[in-house]
Design an enzyme around this catalytic site. Structure first.
Site, PDB file in Angstrom:
ATOM      1  N   LYS A  33     -10.613  -0.483  10.573  1.00 21.10           N
ATOM      2  CA  LYS A  33     -10.842  -1.642   9.697  1.00 21.10           C
ATOM      3  C   LYS A  33     -11.251  -2.870  10.506  1.00 21.10           C
ATOM      4  CE  LYS A  33      -7.356  -0.174   6.342  1.00 21.10           C
ATOM      5  NZ  LYS A  33      -8.037   0.285   5.136  1.00 21.10           N
ATOM      6  N   ASP A  93       3.013  -4.600   8.058  1.00 17.90           N
ATOM      7  CA  ASP A  93       1.801  -3.810   7.869  1.00 17.90           C
ATOM      8  C   ASP A  93       0.618  -4.762   8.061  1.00 17.90           C
ATOM      9  OD1 ASP A  93      -0.451  -2.578   6.930  1.00 17.90           O
ATOM     10  OD2 ASP A  93       0.435  -1.847   5.069  1.00 17.90           O
ATOM     11  N   CYS A 104      -4.701   2.580  -3.630  1.00 17.30           N
ATOM     12  CA  CYS A 104      -3.436   3.048  -3.020  1.00 17.30           C
ATOM     13  C   CYS A 104      -2.332   2.026  -3.228  1.00 17.30           C
ATOM     14  CB  CYS A 104      -3.601   3.326  -1.525  1.00 17.30           C
ATOM     15  SG  CYS A 104      -4.740   4.642  -1.175  1.00 17.30           S
ATOM     16  N   HIS A 161       0.865  -1.180   0.000  1.00 17.25           N
ATOM     17  CA  HIS A 161       0.000   0.000   0.000  1.00 17.25           C
ATOM     18  C   HIS A 161       0.908   1.238   0.000  1.00 17.25           C
ATOM     19  CE1 HIS A 161      -2.804   2.928   1.871  1.00 17.25           C
ATOM     20  NE2 HIS A 161      -3.780   2.125   1.506  1.00 17.25           N
ATOM     21  N   GLN A 196      -4.579  -5.097   7.015  1.00 13.24           N
ATOM     22  CA  GLN A 196      -5.604  -6.026   6.513  1.00 13.24           C
ATOM     23  C   GLN A 196      -5.601  -7.349   7.266  1.00 13.24           C
ATOM     24  OE1 GLN A 196      -7.965  -5.224   4.498  1.00 13.24           O
ATOM     25  NE2 GLN A 196      -7.149  -3.299   3.744  1.00 13.24           N
TER      26      GLN A 196
END
Ligand code: PMP
Length: 417
Positions: free
Chosen positions: A225, A199, A365, A122, A202
């Site tokens: 999220k 990261d 993104c 991202h 998600q």
């Protein structure tokens, strides 16, 4: 038993209609919806104990501080951190990654040092490193992607050397859904003395994630999220690693003593939380974590694996649909990017919205990934714990209708599509 239909009832927004039809919300990778328990936690804070934290000695301030710190402790438990001192509350994943680039990168990296990223990152795990590379001459390298949508690790030995100071990689792609072998990458990175930042924007909302199992040094993720409010994110760090960071933002709360010409700094985690934090949203994030823990992340993942296989099967029946990312639902999350032949993804998104189906369309993104896929943009449907098979059926029938309206109508009019 995990019952998405019963769980949905706790999300008031899912009762909504758009354009006169029931909302089918399939944009969970962008942000999730919030259960009543999270909305109640926000209202409760503002109606009963709104006060600034860590400062007051009055009852409201003590209650607010206790609730804020309890949220931090819940977050720590949720990701298997040894204690709350490694949980820094930020605004979001983006700020968490930038914190590493500023507080660690600017202090420790020099010309010739390397940061290893991947081609499926991202922008929030690319641009902070671009800024650092421009300032300090750091070299950025990238793990490529196979045609199936996995990381291509065939040249890892060449990419990962004693010059590598940081490996920063997404745990789950927000476009392809690919779940990356972070544990293996962490082992390999540590062998050459590099630090590992994951990261988890998600993955943490959708998979059981334990920082000790992953073997990472740092993990970034966002509350919004994973059923919580916007405006709160996390940078988890192993305390020994965070101790080597310079302070990030300077001001109140992050100090021990301030003189006219210098300051000394607070202990972890407060050293990295300057100014009044986002108290209400952090407390409500704690309520979101309770909600997820109550369901069990293993069960959430199982539900999403089942939904993803169902969706991949159903979508593969739609003529002219290209699906990106791994075919095996065990190796991917509930994020499916696709393109319908002859229809621009933005038009597709707009037409689906007319039928009540909320998807995302664009570059997500992840422009370097779009280039690798050879497309300017895609549509993307993404699921969560309240998504049902019926909603996927609505997506599929809506895609068939779009085809009928758009592609077949174009053919009948003799236009090339
Ligand atoms: N990384 C990934 C993989 C993401 O999907 C996102 C959100 N789309 C981010 C980082 C950035 O998260 P935020 O906007 O909450 O900072």
């Amino acid at each position: 038993m995990f019952d998405a239909r019963a769980i949905r009832k706790q999300f008031p927004i899912l009762e909504r209609q758009v354009h006169g039809v029931p909302l089918v919300y399939l944009d969970n990778a962008a942000t999730s919806q919030k259960p009543q328990a999270v909305l109640d936690a926000l209202t409760d804070y503002y109606t009963r104990y709104n006060a600034n934290v860590h400062r007051g000695i009055h009852t409201l301030a003590e209650e607010a501080t206790a609730a804020y710190e309890a949220a931090r402790a819940r977050i720590a438990r949720f990701i298997g951190a040894a204690g709350p001192e490694g949980v820094l509350l930020t605004r979001n994943t983006t700020e968490a990654i930038n914190l590493v680039a500023y507080a660690w990168g600017r202090r420790h990296l020099r010309e010739g040092d390397e940061v290893l990223l991947t081609e499926m990152e991202h922008h929030s795990n690319l641009v902070p490193w671009h800024l650092l590379a421009a300032e300090q001459g750091v070299r950025l390298r990238h793990i490529g992607i196979t045609d199936e949508g996995y990381l291509d690790l065939s040249n890892l030995d060449e990419l990962l050397t004693e010059r590598t100071r940081l490996v920063s990689v997404t745990h789950m792609s927000n476009v392809l859904g690919t779940i990356n072998p972070v544990r293996l990458l962490a082992e390999r990175a540590h062998q050459v003395g590099a630090m590992v930042l994951v990261d988890g924007a998600q993955s943490v909302p959708h998979l059981p994630v334990d920082v000790a199992d992953l073997g990472c040094d740092l993990l970034a993720f966002s509350s919004h999220k994973m059923l919580g409010p916007t405006g709160v994110g996390v940078l988890y760090g192993r305390p020994e690693v965070l101790e080597t960071f310079s302070p990030f933002l300077g001001g109140g709360e992050m100090i021990q003593e301030v003189y006219l010409d210098h300051s000394t700094y607070a202990d972890l985690p407060h050293r990295f939380e300057a100014g009044t934090p986002n108290i209400a949203d952090a407390i409500a994030f704690g309520a979101a974590i309770d909600f997820l823990s109550g369901l069990g992340m293993e069960q959430v993942r199982e539900h999403e694996v089942a939904l993803t296989s169902y969706a991949l099967r159903a979508l593969s029946q739609v003529d002219g649909l290209t699906i990106y990312g791994p075919q095996d639902p065990q190796h991917r999350g509930g994020v499916i990017a696709f393109n319908l032949e002859g229809v621009h993804p933005h038009d597709l998104g707009t037409l689906l919205d007319q039928m009540g189906v909320a998807v995302r369309a664009g570059h997500h993104c992840a422009q370097p990934l779009m280039r690798r896929l050879g497309v300017p943009a895609t549509a993307r449907a993404s699921f969560y714990l309240y998504t049902t098979e019926e909603e996927i059926d609505v997506l599929v029938t809506s895609l068939e209708k779009v085809k009928e309206f758009f592609v077949n109508a174009g053919r009948r009019a003799g236009r090339a599509v």
